[in-house]
Write an enzyme that holds these catalytic residues in place. Structure first.
Site, PDB file in Angstrom:
ATOM      1  N   CYS B  31      -6.189   2.508   4.920  1.00 54.43           N
ATOM      2  CA  CYS B  31      -6.287   1.110   5.324  1.00 54.43           C
ATOM      3  C   CYS B  31      -5.922   0.961   6.800  1.00 54.43           C
ATOM      4  O   CYS B  31      -4.745   1.054   7.166  1.00 54.43           O
ATOM      5  CB  CYS B  31      -5.366   0.277   4.430  1.00 54.43           C
ATOM      6  SG  CYS B  31      -4.951  -1.363   5.075  1.00 54.43           S
ATOM      7  N   CYS B  34      -3.355  -1.614   7.840  1.00 47.77           N
ATOM      8  CA  CYS B  34      -2.018  -1.197   7.367  1.00 47.77           C
ATOM      9  C   CYS B  34      -1.397  -0.260   8.389  1.00 47.77           C
ATOM     10  O   CYS B  34      -0.214  -0.371   8.729  1.00 47.77           O
ATOM     11  CB  CYS B  34      -2.102  -0.436   6.039  1.00 47.77           C
ATOM     12  SG  CYS B  34      -2.775  -1.399   4.679  1.00 47.77           S
TER      13      CYS B  34
END
Lengths: 313, 107
Positions: B31, B34
């Protein structure tokens, strides 16, 4: 790397997709010592949210979006670009010295600026779409698809992004329904064929989403047939919106000329905006092609336009 | 202080039973946002760690905890006080915006 905030720089580049990094490579090689504001959480631009990029020339077997951006970034660093992983929050672009303020409160001054802020996902515009964002509503399949395992989800859109998202989501979802308001997809042939051949993808044409239902997560969508006007409701636990992008020009609207949709206007085929010393490239400008390679090309042009401007002044 | 990793094994002790507020960062390797917000959380942890404990939960490894808290999108940063989720921040934010979201817990 510390940026010297006391001096007036030659060039600041705002944005770090293919346009921003390509501008950085060319500007660095021209020894302009460009300072590139990559964005605190958006560094790398739109390609950070995609998987395989198969159509960027030079990669016979394709390349993952984040890997391509990482390579561009390293290339810019190699030639001496100064990369700042922060956002520009304010810009004053008229006058000989451009003044920009970043997310940490620093003020940076520059003789020229390249605007490469790219675009953001378009939303359908429904209140519940916004309310349930992150709770079943998403604009990024690669980001959130993982959490929709074995679910029945919808993808709204009819272009390449929608096809790509739908195909990607079948890795997780049990069924993906593509909802498009027209009779025909506008996606490229190869992407449309791929989606149509995917047994997990169904299509609902001539249909638009008029509401997103659910208390604290998506449970159903209210739909309307764009031809007959007939309304209906269908159960879905996920909605992925892939209806296009809007230019991220909020910071410069009112300073540089923009068209009615917010795209920054440039002179002819150059990257010159109406402000001297300010150049714009990538998806911030381009509403026609919007490809990584066209963005990269325009980033190069912006750096060259900026170099010529700086030499001439 | 640096951020800590939480797993199913220590979640109750580190998060639910904590006397100070805890921010749980639900993240995964693949991600992008993230990974972008990771260094920002490290900085906040170093600067405000005594007021709010910042821990990281990998959703690939700890799928059942992620499912338990209805995580639908990452990064999701949930603030736990007294074992309950009192705030949920979905999506990466720049540091100033995160500090604003957490102002109740770090002032």
């Amino acid at each position: 790397m510390s940026v010297d905030y006391n001096k007036i720089h030659e060039l600041v580049i705002v944005g770090s997709g293919p346009a921003g990094y390509t501008a950085a490579v060319y500007a660095a090689r021209a020894q302009l010592e460009p300072v590139v504001y990559e964005g605190s959480v958006t560094a790398g631009g739109a390609l950070m949210n995609t998987t395989e990029v198969e159509n960027f020339p030079g990669f016979e077997h394709g390349i993952m979006g984040p890997d391509l951006m990482d390579q561009m970034r390293k290339q810019a660093l190699r030639f001496g670009a100064q990369l700042v992983t922060d956002d520009i929050t304010e810009m004053k672009l008229d006058g000989e010295t451009k003044v920009l303020i970043d997310g940490s409160g620093n003020t940076i001054k520059s003789r020229a600026v390249v605007l490469a802020m790219g675009s953001a996902y378009k939303e359908i515009g429904l209140i519940n779409e916004k309310r349930l964002s992150g709770r079943g509503v998403s604009w990024c399949a690669t980001c959130d698809g993982f959490f929709f395992r074995d679910q029945v989800i919808a993808v709204v859109g009819g272009g390449d992004s929608a096809m790509e998202e739908a195909n990607f989501l079948t890795k997780f979802a049990s069924k993906v329904v593509v909802i498009h308001r027209r009779e025909e997809l506008r996606a490229s042939k190869i992407m449309a064929e791929r989606a149509k051949a995917n047994p997990k993808i169904e299509f609902l044409f001539n249909t638009e989403v008029i509401d997103v239902l659910g208390e604290d997560k998506v449970t159903a969508l209210k739909l309307r047939n764009t031809v007959t006007g007939e309304e209906s409701q269908k159960d879905f636990t996920g909605l992925f919106v892939a209806i296009g992008h809007l230019p991220r020009s909020e910071l410069v609207k009112g300073q540089v000329a923009t068209n009615s949709e917010g795209y920054v206007e440039v002179e002819g085929r150059s990257t010159r905006t109406n402000l001297k010393g300010v150049f714009a490239c990538g998806d911030l400008v381009d509403f026609t092609y919007r490809q990584a390679i066209t963005a990269a090309g325009s980033g190069c042009q912006a750096a060259l336009d900026a170099e010529r401007f700086l030499v001439g002044h | 202080m640096a951020t800590e990793k939480v797993t199913a094994a220590n979640f109750a002790d580190v998060v639910l039973k904590s006397s100070t507020p805890v921010l749980v960062d639900f993240w995964a390797e693949w991600c992008g946002p993230c990974r972008a917000v990771g260094p920002i959380l490290e900085e906040i942890s170093n600067e405000h760690g005594e007021k709010i404990k910042i821990v990281k939960l990998n959703t690939d490894e700890e799928g059942s905890i992620a499912m338990k808290y209805g995580i639908n999108s990452i990064p999701t940063m949930n603030v736990f006080v007294g074992g309950e989720v009192v705030k949920s921040i979905v999506g990466a934010r720049p540091k100033p915006a995160l500090l604003k979201e957490l102002s109740d817990y770090i002032s």
